[in-house]
Design a protein around this motif. Structure first.
Motif, PDB file in Angstrom:
ATOM      1  N   SER A   4      -1.406   2.848  32.438  1.00  0.00           N
ATOM      2  CA  SER A   4      -0.845   2.759  33.788  1.00  0.00           C
ATOM      3  C   SER A   4      -1.935   2.233  34.714  1.00  0.00           C
ATOM      4  CB  SER A   4      -0.369   4.129  34.260  1.00  0.00           C
ATOM      5  OG  SER A   4      -1.485   4.974  34.475  1.00  0.00           O
ATOM      6  N   SER A   5      -1.561   1.843  35.924  1.00  0.00           N
ATOM      7  CA  SER A   5      -2.548   1.276  36.842  1.00  0.00           C
ATOM      8  C   SER A   5      -3.678   2.262  37.120  1.00  0.00           C
ATOM      9  CB  SER A   5      -1.890   0.835  38.145  1.00  0.00           C
ATOM     10  OG  SER A   5      -1.270   1.938  38.780  1.00  0.00           O
ATOM     11  N   GLY A   6      -3.364   3.536  37.242  1.00  0.00           N
ATOM     12  CA  GLY A   6      -4.389   4.546  37.481  1.00  0.00           C
ATOM     13  C   GLY A   6      -5.335   4.679  36.306  1.00  0.00           C
ATOM     14  N   HIS A   7      -4.773   4.706  35.104  1.00  0.00           N
ATOM     15  CA  HIS A   7      -5.612   4.803  33.913  1.00  0.00           C
ATOM     16  C   HIS A   7      -6.438   3.538  33.720  1.00  0.00           C
ATOM     17  CE1 HIS A   7      -2.637   7.968  32.690  1.00  0.00           C
ATOM     18  NE2 HIS A   7      -3.789   8.594  32.555  1.00  0.00           N
ATOM     19  N   LEU A   8      -5.854   2.407  33.996  1.00  0.00           N
ATOM     20  CA  LEU A   8      -6.586   1.149  33.870  1.00  0.00           C
ATOM     21  C   LEU A   8      -7.755   1.113  34.846  1.00  0.00           C
ATOM     22  CD1 LEU A   8      -6.832  -1.638  32.610  1.00  0.00           C
ATOM     23  CD2 LEU A   8      -5.250  -2.498  34.326  1.00  0.00           C
ATOM     24  N   GLU A  10      -9.389   3.701  36.133  1.00  0.00           N
ATOM     25  CA  GLU A  10     -10.415   4.632  35.662  1.00  0.00           C
ATOM     26  C   GLU A  10     -11.173   4.043  34.481  1.00  0.00           C
ATOM     27  OE1 GLU A  10     -11.546   7.377  37.041  1.00  0.00           O
ATOM     28  OE2 GLU A  10     -10.149   7.029  38.677  1.00  0.00           O
ATOM     29  N   HIS A  11     -10.465   3.359  33.613  1.00  0.00           N
ATOM     30  CA  HIS A  11     -11.103   2.720  32.452  1.00  0.00           C
ATOM     31  C   HIS A  11     -12.090   1.653  32.911  1.00  0.00           C
ATOM     32  CE1 HIS A  11     -11.531   0.973  28.470  1.00  0.00           C
ATOM     33  NE2 HIS A  11     -11.236  -0.202  28.995  1.00  0.00           N
ATOM     34  N   ALA A  28     -17.229   0.212  49.304  1.00  0.00           N
ATOM     35  CA  ALA A  28     -16.074   0.600  50.118  1.00  0.00           C
ATOM     36  C   ALA A  28     -14.768   0.281  49.389  1.00  0.00           C
ATOM     37  CB  ALA A  28     -16.122  -0.101  51.474  1.00  0.00           C
ATOM     38  N   VAL A  29     -14.705  -0.872  48.737  1.00  0.00           N
ATOM     39  CA  VAL A  29     -13.489  -1.260  48.007  1.00  0.00           C
ATOM     40  C   VAL A  29     -13.253  -0.306  46.844  1.00  0.00           C
ATOM     41  CG1 VAL A  29     -12.454  -3.038  46.552  1.00  0.00           C
ATOM     42  CG2 VAL A  29     -13.556  -3.677  48.688  1.00  0.00           C
ATOM     43  N   VAL A  30     -14.292  -0.006  46.086  1.00  0.00           N
ATOM     44  CA  VAL A  30     -14.154   0.909  44.950  1.00  0.00           C
ATOM     45  C   VAL A  30     -13.711   2.282  45.440  1.00  0.00           C
ATOM     46  CG1 VAL A  30     -15.436   2.133  43.140  1.00  0.00           C
ATOM     47  CG2 VAL A  30     -15.782  -0.315  43.467  1.00  0.00           C
ATOM     48  N   ARG A  31     -14.323   2.758  46.491  1.00  0.00           N
ATOM     49  CA  ARG A  31     -13.981   4.064  47.055  1.00  0.00           C
ATOM     50  C   ARG A  31     -12.517   4.075  47.531  1.00  0.00           C
ATOM     51  NH1 ARG A  31     -18.289   4.278  49.938  1.00  0.00           N
ATOM     52  NH2 ARG A  31     -17.360   3.396  51.803  1.00  0.00           N
ATOM     53  N   PHE A  32     -12.103   3.000  48.233  1.00  0.00           N
ATOM     54  CA  PHE A  32     -10.744   2.901  48.751  1.00  0.00           C
ATOM     55  C   PHE A  32      -9.717   2.883  47.617  1.00  0.00           C
ATOM     56  CE2 PHE A  32      -7.247  -0.101  49.700  1.00  0.00           C
ATOM     57  CZ  PHE A  32      -6.531   0.696  50.578  1.00  0.00           C
ATOM     58  N   LEU A  33      -9.931   2.043  46.608  1.00  0.00           N
ATOM     59  CA  LEU A  33      -8.967   1.941  45.512  1.00  0.00           C
ATOM     60  C   LEU A  33      -8.860   3.251  44.735  1.00  0.00           C
ATOM     61  CD1 LEU A  33      -9.700  -1.654  44.209  1.00  0.00           C
ATOM     62  CD2 LEU A  33      -7.743  -0.889  45.571  1.00  0.00           C
ATOM     63  N   THR A  34      -9.979   3.924  44.552  1.00  0.00           N
ATOM     64  CA  THR A  34      -9.958   5.212  43.861  1.00  0.00           C
ATOM     65  C   THR A  34      -9.133   6.226  44.649  1.00  0.00           C
ATOM     66  OG1 THR A  34     -12.128   4.771  42.889  1.00  0.00           O
ATOM     67  CG2 THR A  34     -11.395   7.064  42.935  1.00  0.00           C
ATOM     68  N   LEU A  36      -6.828   5.558  46.897  1.00  0.00           N
ATOM     69  CA  LEU A  36      -5.442   5.095  46.974  1.00  0.00           C
ATOM     70  C   LEU A  36      -4.667   5.485  45.716  1.00  0.00           C
ATOM     71  CD1 LEU A  36      -3.642   3.504  48.947  1.00  0.00           C
ATOM     72  CD2 LEU A  36      -4.217   1.457  47.645  1.00  0.00           C
ATOM     73  N   LEU A  37      -5.303   5.352  44.570  1.00  0.00           N
ATOM     74  CA  LEU A  37      -4.628   5.698  43.319  1.00  0.00           C
ATOM     75  C   LEU A  37      -4.434   7.201  43.151  1.00  0.00           C
ATOM     76  CD1 LEU A  37      -6.269   3.146  40.892  1.00  0.00           C
ATOM     77  CD2 LEU A  37      -3.865   3.262  41.539  1.00  0.00           C
ATOM     78  N   ASN A  38      -5.216   7.982  43.858  1.00  0.00           N
ATOM     79  CA  ASN A  38      -5.118   9.433  43.738  1.00  0.00           C
ATOM     80  C   ASN A  38      -4.167  10.060  44.748  1.00  0.00           C
ATOM     81  OD1 ASN A  38      -6.889   9.676  41.565  1.00  0.00           O
ATOM     82  ND2 ASN A  38      -8.659   9.618  42.906  1.00  0.00           N
ATOM     83  N   HIS A  39      -3.541   9.245  45.589  1.00  0.00           N
ATOM     84  CA  HIS A  39      -2.596   9.762  46.583  1.00  0.00           C
ATOM     85  C   HIS A  39      -1.223   9.133  46.350  1.00  0.00           C
ATOM     86  CE1 HIS A  39      -6.350  10.823  48.572  1.00  0.00           C
ATOM     87  NE2 HIS A  39      -5.653  11.739  49.207  1.00  0.00           N
TER      88      HIS A  39
END
Length: 83
Positions: A4-8, A10-11, A28-34, A36-39
């Motif tokens: 899934s997009s979240g697992h991908l 994290e991988h 900032a982008v890495v922090r934001f995407l992480t 975003l996927l957790n909410h």
């Protein structure tokens, strides 16, 4: 096996070297995407997007960070996500 997009995310994030992110905008982008996927709540996602837009506006004022925007227009992308 498909991820899934979240697992991908994290991988991919797990395989990358955190020290390779030198620019504040990259972090900032890495922090934001992480985040975003957790909410999953739409209101929370909108707040994250709004906060990220503000952070991008601040980064754009920094001449060193501004170079990133010439390769990838993150502000245009986040404006599309916000609408």
């Amino acid at each position: 096996m498909e991820l899934s997009s979240g697992h991908l995310w994290e991988h991919c994030r797990g395989r990358s070297n955190p020290k390779s992110c030198n620019m504040t905008s990259e972090k900032a982008v890495v922090r934001f995407l992480t985040k975003l996927l957790n909410h999953s709540d739409k209101a929370e996602k909108q707040q994250l997007i709004s906060n990220f837009k503000n952070e991008l506006d601040e980064l754009f004022q920094n001449p060193t960070e501004k170079r990133v925007f010439s390769y990838l227009d993150l502000r245009l992308w986040i404006d599309k996500e916000d609408s």
